[in-house]
Write a protein that holds these residues in place. Structure first.
Motif, PDB file in Angstrom:
ATOM      1  N   MET A 192       1.195  -0.104  -6.139  1.00 43.31           N
ATOM      2  CA  MET A 192       2.586  -0.316  -5.748  1.00 43.31           C
ATOM      3  C   MET A 192       3.147   0.955  -5.144  1.00 43.31           C
ATOM      4  O   MET A 192       2.854   2.057  -5.608  1.00 43.31           O
ATOM      5  N   ASP A 193       3.964   0.793  -4.117  1.00 42.94           N
ATOM      6  CA  ASP A 193       4.625   1.914  -3.477  1.00 42.94           C
ATOM      7  C   ASP A 193       6.116   1.627  -3.411  1.00 42.94           C
ATOM      8  O   ASP A 193       6.579   0.562  -3.839  1.00 42.94           O
ATOM      9  N   TYR A 194       6.870   2.564  -2.840  1.00 47.20           N
ATOM     10  CA  TYR A 194       8.323   2.441  -2.818  1.00 47.20           C
ATOM     11  C   TYR A 194       8.859   2.849  -1.457  1.00 47.20           C
ATOM     12  O   TYR A 194       8.402   3.826  -0.862  1.00 47.20           O
TER      13      TYR A 194
ATOM     14  N   TYR B 135       6.970  -1.924  -2.611  1.00 46.79           N
ATOM     15  CA  TYR B 135       5.936  -2.475  -1.745  1.00 46.79           C
ATOM     16  C   TYR B 135       4.735  -2.758  -2.633  1.00 46.79           C
ATOM     17  O   TYR B 135       4.194  -1.842  -3.264  1.00 46.79           O
ATOM     18  N   PHE B 136       4.362  -4.027  -2.729  1.00 45.67           N
ATOM     19  CA  PHE B 136       3.195  -4.414  -3.512  1.00 45.67           C
ATOM     20  C   PHE B 136       2.013  -4.602  -2.578  1.00 45.67           C
ATOM     21  O   PHE B 136       2.121  -5.248  -1.537  1.00 45.67           O
ATOM     22  N   TYR B 137       0.875  -4.054  -2.959  1.00 44.37           N
ATOM     23  CA  TYR B 137      -0.345  -4.257  -2.181  1.00 44.37           C
ATOM     24  C   TYR B 137      -0.834  -5.689  -2.384  1.00 44.37           C
ATOM     25  O   TYR B 137      -0.594  -6.293  -3.445  1.00 44.37           O
TER      26      TYR B 137
ATOM     27  N   ASN C 148       7.737  -4.259   3.042  1.00 42.29           N
ATOM     28  CA  ASN C 148       8.173  -4.101   1.658  1.00 42.29           C
ATOM     29  C   ASN C 148       8.899  -5.372   1.228  1.00 42.29           C
ATOM     30  O   ASN C 148       9.144  -6.273   2.033  1.00 42.29           O
ATOM     31  N   GLU C 149       9.250  -5.462  -0.032  1.00 42.56           N
ATOM     32  CA  GLU C 149       9.788  -6.707  -0.569  1.00 42.56           C
ATOM     33  C   GLU C 149      11.145  -7.079   0.024  1.00 42.56           C
ATOM     34  O   GLU C 149      11.444  -8.260   0.192  1.00 42.56           O
ATOM     35  N   PHE C 150      11.963  -6.101   0.338  1.00 47.66           N
ATOM     36  CA  PHE C 150      13.279  -6.400   0.907  1.00 47.66           C
ATOM     37  C   PHE C 150      13.134  -6.917   2.334  1.00 47.66           C
ATOM     38  O   PHE C 150      13.761  -7.915   2.712  1.00 47.66           O
ATOM     39  N   GLU C 151      12.302  -6.275   3.134  1.00 43.22           N
ATOM     40  CA  GLU C 151      12.075  -6.723   4.503  1.00 43.22           C
ATOM     41  C   GLU C 151      11.362  -8.071   4.528  1.00 43.22           C
ATOM     42  O   GLU C 151      11.697  -8.963   5.310  1.00 43.22           O
TER      43      GLU C 151
END
Length: 211
Positions: free
Chosen positions: A1-3, A25-27, A51-54
């Motif tokens: 996971m990233d941010y 951001y989940f891989y 990423n999750e929001f986009e």
């Protein structure tokens, strides 16, 4: 996971910002382990790098995704809760709601008022927020006269720092009976554990970790 940082967009002013908003951001392999099907839109092109929001806005802007979502959850949409909604009504209402939802959220970020729309995911977490990061939800937008969009996040520090882990559409009165919500809960818990394992529970600690 990233941010990824959402607000402020400029890392140079992040320390002065009253409230910091970021997103996960989940891989792809992480998402698959958390319940997403390997052939789902979420883990394939052109959404794989978002990423999750986009990602959630790009998914909700796609008629193809929405029609498949409706078909996969037709048993829920046929329940009394949805009052005989049709596929065309569902797709139309989702797309019609998106610009207002996104502009509303971005305005809340910029005015440092995001905290005014968040709710603890569980009432018991209200008492915990003074001492630790908690899980929260935000209700937005309308489909067929129902406030149906849900964003999920971690309140790292009350009023000061939030991490958005994803969003979904409420398709069942008891949300956890729907697969899409179960996946969002899994993502939320995964991110919550990750931050807890690193001891990140304040805005300052999160900024130091992010940078």
């Amino acid at each position: 996971m990233d941010y990824d940082l959402i607000y402020p967009s400029d890392e140079k002013v992040i320390h002065e910002a009253p409230c910091v908003i970021a997103t996960s951001y989940f891989y792809p392999e992480e998402l698959i382990k958390l319940g997403v099907d390997r052939d789902a839109f979420e883990v394939n092109e052109p959404f794989i790098d978002d990423n999750e929001f986009e990602k959630v806005f790009k998914l909700w802007e796609s008629p193809k995704y929405l029609r498949q979502f409706f078909a996969e959850n037709k048993n829920h949409f046929e329940q009394e809760y949805w009052n005989n909604i049709t596929e065309a009504q569902f797709v139309g209402d989702v797309i019609k709601s998106l610009n207002k939802i996104k502009s509303n959220l971005l305005e809340l970020f910029k005015t440092n008022t995001f905290h005014t729309v968040v709710e603890p995911l569980d009432p018991i977490e209200e008492d915990l927020r003074l001492y630790q990061s908690i899980r929260i939800k935000v209700k937005q937008g309308w489909i067929h006269n129902r406030m149906a969009f849900r964003f999920y996040a971690i309140e790292i520090e009350e009023n000061k720092c939030y991490l958005i882990t994803g969003a979904t559409i409420k398709i069942h009165k008891d949300m956890l009976k729907a697969k899409n919500t179960s996946i969002e809960m899994a993502k939320l818990e995964y991110a919550h554990r990750e931050l807890a394992s690193k001891g990140i529970d304040t805005k300052t600690l999160f900024i130091d970790f992010l940078l």
